[in-house]
Scaffold this motif. Structure first.
Motif, short mmCIF file in Angstrom:
data_model
loop_
_atom_site.label_atom_id
_atom_site.label_comp_id
_atom_site.label_asym_id
_atom_site.label_seq_id
_atom_site.Cartn_x
_atom_site.Cartn_y
_atom_site.Cartn_z
N PRO A 57 -2.37 17.57 -7.06
CA PRO A 57 -1.90 17.36 -5.68
C PRO A 57 -0.91 18.43 -5.25
N THR A 58 -0.96 18.74 -3.97
CA THR A 58 0.01 19.66 -3.38
C THR A 58 1.33 18.92 -3.16
N ALA A 59 2.34 19.68 -2.75
CA ALA A 59 3.65 19.07 -2.50
C ALA A 59 3.58 18.05 -1.37
N GLN A 60 2.64 18.24 -0.44
CA GLN A 60 2.48 17.30 0.67
C GLN A 60 1.62 16.09 0.26
N GLN A 61 0.65 16.33 -0.60
CA GLN A 61 -0.27 15.26 -0.99
C GLN A 61 0.35 14.26 -1.96
N LYS A 62 1.22 14.74 -2.86
CA LYS A 62 1.73 13.86 -3.90
C LYS A 62 2.50 12.65 -3.35
N PRO A 63 3.46 12.84 -2.42
CA PRO A 63 4.15 11.65 -1.89
C PRO A 63 3.20 10.68 -1.21
N LEU A 64 2.18 11.20 -0.55
CA LEU A 64 1.21 10.33 0.11
C LEU A 64 0.39 9.57 -0.92
N LEU A 65 -0.09 10.26 -1.96
CA LEU A 65 -0.87 9.60 -2.99
C LEU A 65 -0.06 8.52 -3.70
N ASP A 66 1.23 8.78 -3.93
CA ASP A 66 2.09 7.77 -4.56
C ASP A 66 2.13 6.50 -3.70
N ARG A 67 2.23 6.68 -2.40
CA ARG A 67 2.29 5.53 -1.49
C ARG A 67 0.94 4.79 -1.43
N LEU A 68 -0.14 5.55 -1.32
CA LEU A 68 -1.46 4.92 -1.21
C LEU A 68 -1.86 4.23 -2.52
N LYS A 69 -1.47 4.78 -3.65
CA LYS A 69 -1.76 4.13 -4.93
C LYS A 69 -1.00 2.82 -5.05
N ALA A 70 0.24 2.79 -4.58
CA ALA A 70 1.02 1.55 -4.60
C ALA A 70 0.36 0.51 -3.70
N ALA A 71 -0.08 0.94 -2.52
CA ALA A 71 -0.76 0.01 -1.61
C ALA A 71 -2.04 -0.52 -2.25
N LEU A 113 2.23 -14.77 -4.54
CA LEU A 113 1.26 -14.38 -3.52
C LEU A 113 1.96 -13.77 -2.31
N LYS A 114 3.04 -14.39 -1.85
CA LYS A 114 3.77 -13.88 -0.70
C LYS A 114 4.42 -12.54 -0.99
N ASP A 115 4.97 -12.41 -2.20
CA ASP A 115 5.64 -11.16 -2.57
C ASP A 115 4.63 -10.01 -2.68
N VAL A 116 3.49 -10.29 -3.28
CA VAL A 116 2.45 -9.26 -3.42
C VAL A 116 1.91 -8.85 -2.05
N THR A 117 1.70 -9.82 -1.17
CA THR A 117 1.23 -9.53 0.19
C THR A 117 2.22 -8.63 0.93
N SER A 118 3.50 -8.96 0.80
CA SER A 118 4.55 -8.17 1.46
C SER A 118 4.57 -6.74 0.95
N LYS A 119 4.46 -6.57 -0.34
CA LYS A 119 4.47 -5.22 -0.93
C LYS A 119 3.24 -4.42 -0.51
N ALA A 120 2.08 -5.06 -0.50
CA ALA A 120 0.85 -4.37 -0.10
C ALA A 120 0.96 -3.89 1.34
N GLU A 125 1.71 0.55 5.32
CA GLU A 125 2.41 1.00 6.53
C GLU A 125 3.26 2.23 6.24
N ASP A 126 3.88 2.27 5.06
CA ASP A 126 4.69 3.43 4.68
C ASP A 126 3.82 4.67 4.54
N SER A 127 2.60 4.49 4.03
CA SER A 127 1.65 5.61 3.92
C SER A 127 1.30 6.14 5.30
N ARG A 172 1.07 -5.69 8.40
CA ARG A 172 -0.22 -5.04 8.63
C ARG A 172 -1.30 -6.08 8.90
N ARG A 173 -1.25 -7.20 8.17
CA ARG A 173 -2.27 -8.22 8.34
C ARG A 173 -2.18 -8.89 9.71
N LEU A 174 -0.95 -9.16 10.17
CA LEU A 174 -0.80 -9.76 11.49
C LEU A 174 -1.22 -8.78 12.58
N PHE A 175 -0.90 -7.50 12.38
CA PHE A 175 -1.30 -6.49 13.36
C PHE A 175 -2.82 -6.43 13.50
#
Length: 328
Positions: A57-71, A113-120, A125-127, A172-175
């Protein structure tokens, strides 16, 4: 098929707090389906294919990939959680209870379940916020349908909706549940206020990556989003927790209930949203009329929506020394 997360080690690295053995065949379907269900619709198939093909990953891609992998990891956890509670085979489904372990209680399951939903929701959204901030670095994304479809709208994301309507809480789900109502309200509520020509001109600017709005245009967008967020939500609210049989579905401590609609609660929120939408729409109209000219908001200025501001200042009365009174 290569994915954002491709083995159990990558998944554990994102979820954390895992003490037991986890087999990749158990989790691979949840990861794959989560990326198809949540990630690809949010960033577009073309951009997803580009990211999954990255080896260094490039310097721009790595922070994005970290966020998308967490999601991806937390959405996979969310999708898989109910099935981890049972063992399924040809003989049917049974509750799994390995030696020296205790079955998860209902309260712990609901909290997890609620905690996992919130984190996802948060990580997706952070991504998207990261992509917004660094749009110029991701040409594939800005050229994709996922970008042009959402950015042709006044409210393109849960974050933008929350900025205009704080009770949305970046969900995100309500949106996604409300998005159709917001999009319909653009045509039925906002377009008539702005006028068709100015509405289209403003939407074109919002859709174009890298476009910078003037301070006055930014204020128009801010007011329009507040009016739209409240109006659209007021239209969506009666149907948000209604099932296909038009029964009101609610959940209390993990128990799903189907009840009649609480009119008191509904009417309070509806009244607040409708009043906020009407008041902000009036502010928006006054602001446009006060600032429109042949150089500013030109399309609005030339439309039949424009109304020149009317001065309310009175000419007053002149004091005359011959009168037995004077005017203050």
């Amino acid at each position: 098929m290569k994915m954002l997360i491709n083995d159990i080690a990558e998944l554990k690295a994102q979820i954390g707090g895992v003490q037991k053995t986890m087999a990749w065949p158990t989790w691979e379907p949840a990861v794959r389906q989560s990326e198809m269900k949540y990630i690809i619709p949010a960033i577009g198939q073309e951009f997803y294919d580009e990211l999954t093909a990255v080896t260094v990953p490039t310097a721009q891609q790595k922070p994005l990939l970290d966020r998308l992998k967490a999601a991806t990891a937390f959405f996979a956890y969310l999708e898989n959680l109910p099935f981890l509670m049972v063992a399924t085979g040809d003989a049917g489904m049974v509750v799994s209870s390995p030696a020296n372990t205790q079955i998860l209680t209902k309260w712990m399951f609901v909290a997890t379940l609620k905690d996992v939903t919130s984190k996802a929701d948060f990580w997706l959204e952070d991504s998207l916020q990261y992509l917004e901030k660094h749009a110029s670095d991701f040409e594939t994304w800005t050229a994709s349908d996922a970008y042009t479809v959402s950015h042709g709208r006044l409210i393109p994301s849960a974050s933008a909706w929350t900025a205009a309507y704080p009770p949305a809480q970046n969900s995100r789900r309500l949106f996604l549940q409300v998005r159709g109502y917001l999009q319909n309200a653009e045509d039925s509520f906002i377009r008539p206020i702005l006028g068709a020509d100015y509405f289209e001109a403003l939407m074109a600017k919002l859709k174009t990556a890298g476009t910078t709005l003037t301070p006055k245009e930014t204020n128009v967008v801010r007011l329009a989003r507040i009016a739209l967020a409240n109006y659209g939500f007021s239209k969506a609210l009666p149907y948000l927790n209604m099932n296909a049989d038009f029964r009101i579905v609610s959940e209390t401590d993990g128990i799903v209930n189907e009840d009649e609609l609480d009119n008191v609660r509904l009417n309070v929120v509806l009244k607040e949203c409708q009043e906020a939408a009407a008041n902000t729409a009036l502010q928006l109209t006054d602001y446009l009329n006060a600032n429109a000219s042949s150089l500013v908001f030109q399309e609005y200025f030339l439309s039949d929506r424009y109304r020149p501001p009317v001065s309310t200042k009175s000419a007053g009365f002149k004091n005359d020394s011959s009168n037995p009174f004077f005017v203050l």
